[in-house]
Write a protein that holds these residues in place. Structure first.
Motif, PDB file in Angstrom:
ATOM      1  N   PRO A 120       0.888  -1.187   0.162  1.00  0.00           N
ATOM      2  CA  PRO A 120       0.240  -0.020  -0.015  1.00  0.00           C
ATOM      3  C   PRO A 120       0.882   1.357  -0.204  1.00  0.00           C
ATOM      4  O   PRO A 120       0.526   2.266  -0.431  1.00  0.00           O
ATOM      5  CB  PRO A 120      -0.817  -0.061   1.294  1.00  0.00           C
ATOM      6  CG  PRO A 120      -0.876  -1.559   1.628  1.00  0.00           C
ATOM      7  CD  PRO A 120       0.383  -2.091   1.087  1.00  0.00           C
ATOM      8  N   ALA A 121       2.045   1.171   0.778  1.00  0.00           N
ATOM      9  CA  ALA A 121       2.996   2.374   0.622  1.00  0.00           C
ATOM     10  C   ALA A 121       3.433   2.741  -0.885  1.00  0.00           C
ATOM     11  O   ALA A 121       3.635   3.562  -1.191  1.00  0.00           O
ATOM     12  CB  ALA A 121       3.901   2.284   1.569  1.00  0.00           C
ATOM     13  N   ALA A 122       3.508   1.702  -1.648  1.00  0.00           N
ATOM     14  CA  ALA A 122       4.021   1.700  -2.852  1.00  0.00           C
ATOM     15  C   ALA A 122       3.104   2.154  -3.554  1.00  0.00           C
ATOM     16  O   ALA A 122       3.114   3.190  -4.663  1.00  0.00           O
ATOM     17  CB  ALA A 122       4.629   0.301  -3.555  1.00  0.00           C
ATOM     18  N   LEU A 123       1.802   1.923  -3.586  1.00  0.00           N
ATOM     19  CA  LEU A 123       0.813   2.426  -4.224  1.00  0.00           C
ATOM     20  C   LEU A 123       0.499   3.824  -3.905  1.00  0.00           C
ATOM     21  O   LEU A 123       0.157   4.720  -4.811  1.00  0.00           O
ATOM     22  CB  LEU A 123      -0.508   1.556  -3.985  1.00  0.00           C
ATOM     23  CG  LEU A 123      -1.564   2.012  -4.530  1.00  0.00           C
ATOM     24  CD1 LEU A 123      -1.582   1.688  -6.205  1.00  0.00           C
ATOM     25  CD2 LEU A 123      -2.767   1.065  -4.421  1.00  0.00           C
ATOM     26  N   ALA A 124       0.630   4.260  -2.851  1.00  0.00           N
ATOM     27  CA  ALA A 124       0.515   5.605  -2.485  1.00  0.00           C
ATOM     28  C   ALA A 124       1.661   6.515  -3.009  1.00  0.00           C
ATOM     29  O   ALA A 124       1.462   7.438  -3.610  1.00  0.00           O
ATOM     30  CB  ALA A 124       0.584   6.014  -0.815  1.00  0.00           C
ATOM     31  N   GLY A 125       2.820   5.690  -3.086  1.00  0.00           N
ATOM     32  CA  GLY A 125       3.867   6.598  -3.844  1.00  0.00           C
ATOM     33  C   GLY A 125       3.558   6.676  -5.188  1.00  0.00           C
ATOM     34  O   GLY A 125       4.021   7.722  -5.898  1.00  0.00           O
ATOM     35  N   LEU A 126       2.903   5.640  -5.995  1.00  0.00           N
ATOM     36  CA  LEU A 126       2.763   5.964  -7.186  1.00  0.00           C
ATOM     37  C   LEU A 126       1.591   7.006  -7.587  1.00  0.00           C
ATOM     38  O   LEU A 126       1.855   7.708  -8.491  1.00  0.00           O
ATOM     39  CB  LEU A 126       2.136   4.529  -7.770  1.00  0.00           C
ATOM     40  CG  LEU A 126       1.571   4.411  -9.016  1.00  0.00           C
ATOM     41  CD1 LEU A 126       2.454   4.568 -10.356  1.00  0.00           C
ATOM     42  CD2 LEU A 126       1.132   3.300  -9.551  1.00  0.00           C
ATOM     43  N   ILE A 127       0.715   7.098  -6.728  1.00  0.00           N
ATOM     44  CA  ILE A 127      -0.520   8.174  -6.903  1.00  0.00           C
ATOM     45  C   ILE A 127       0.195   9.407  -6.610  1.00  0.00           C
ATOM     46  O   ILE A 127       0.007  10.493  -7.257  1.00  0.00           O
ATOM     47  CB  ILE A 127      -1.576   7.697  -5.986  1.00  0.00           C
ATOM     48  CG1 ILE A 127      -2.283   6.559  -6.530  1.00  0.00           C
ATOM     49  CG2 ILE A 127      -2.543   8.949  -5.779  1.00  0.00           C
ATOM     50  CD1 ILE A 127      -3.490   5.834  -5.496  1.00  0.00           C
ATOM     51  N   GLY A 128       1.044   9.273  -5.398  1.00  0.00           N
ATOM     52  CA  GLY A 128       1.362  10.572  -5.143  1.00  0.00           C
ATOM     53  C   GLY A 128       2.592  11.143  -6.267  1.00  0.00           C
ATOM     54  O   GLY A 128       2.647  12.640  -6.604  1.00  0.00           O
ATOM     55  N   GLY A 129       3.529  10.134  -6.853  1.00  0.00           N
ATOM     56  CA  GLY A 129       4.471  10.741  -7.970  1.00  0.00           C
ATOM     57  C   GLY A 129       3.383  10.941  -9.270  1.00  0.00           C
ATOM     58  O   GLY A 129       4.044  11.876  -9.934  1.00  0.00           O
TER      59      GLY A 129
END
Length: 136
Positions: A120-129
């Protein structure tokens, strides 16, 4: 005579900085490969059969590939000048799940617990990026 204005300046950006789609594809690929690795190394009942050991070997190799993809996406995120939290979130599968799989003994649920945090942190990083403005 040249038809170019001598006062014009051209700003040439490197091709990898402004492109979001290839970076996003790399992050999604890292998330998918990491999830496959976690599925392959899921242990609820340990049985030292050849099929089980082969499944673990494939899962560890997939985790190595997922960690490499995640680290590449994190380096690319830093090159794209994303915020630091995006880079850390994108690198979290390699840091948490990859290290947990590589250092734990075979019957361990630590990589799965780390995956509950890292994916989920990687998914949040993807959306944030994708949504955060880059400093180019």
């Amino acid at each position: 005579m040249s038809s170019q204005n001598g006062n014009e300046r051209y700003v040439v950006r490197p091709w990898w900085r402004g492109r979001s789609l290839p970076w996003a594809a790399l992050v999604v690929g890292a998330i998918i490969v990491t999830a496959i690795a976690l599925e392959r190394t899921t242990l609820f009942a340990y049985a030292p059969t050849p099929e089980f050991l082969e499944r673990l070997r494939v899962g560890r190799l997939a985790m190595l590939a997922g960690a490499a993809m995640s680290l590449a996406a994190a380096v690319w995120s830093q090159v794209r000048a994303n915020p630091l939290w995006v880079t850390v979130c994108v690198a979290s599968p390699a840091l948490l799940v990859g290290i947990a799989i590589m250092i734990m003994t075979v019957p361990s649920l630590a990589p799965l617990i780390a995956g509950l945090i890292a994916l989920p942190a990687a998914l949040a990083g993807l959306i944030g990026g994708l949504l955060a403005p880059t400093r180019v």
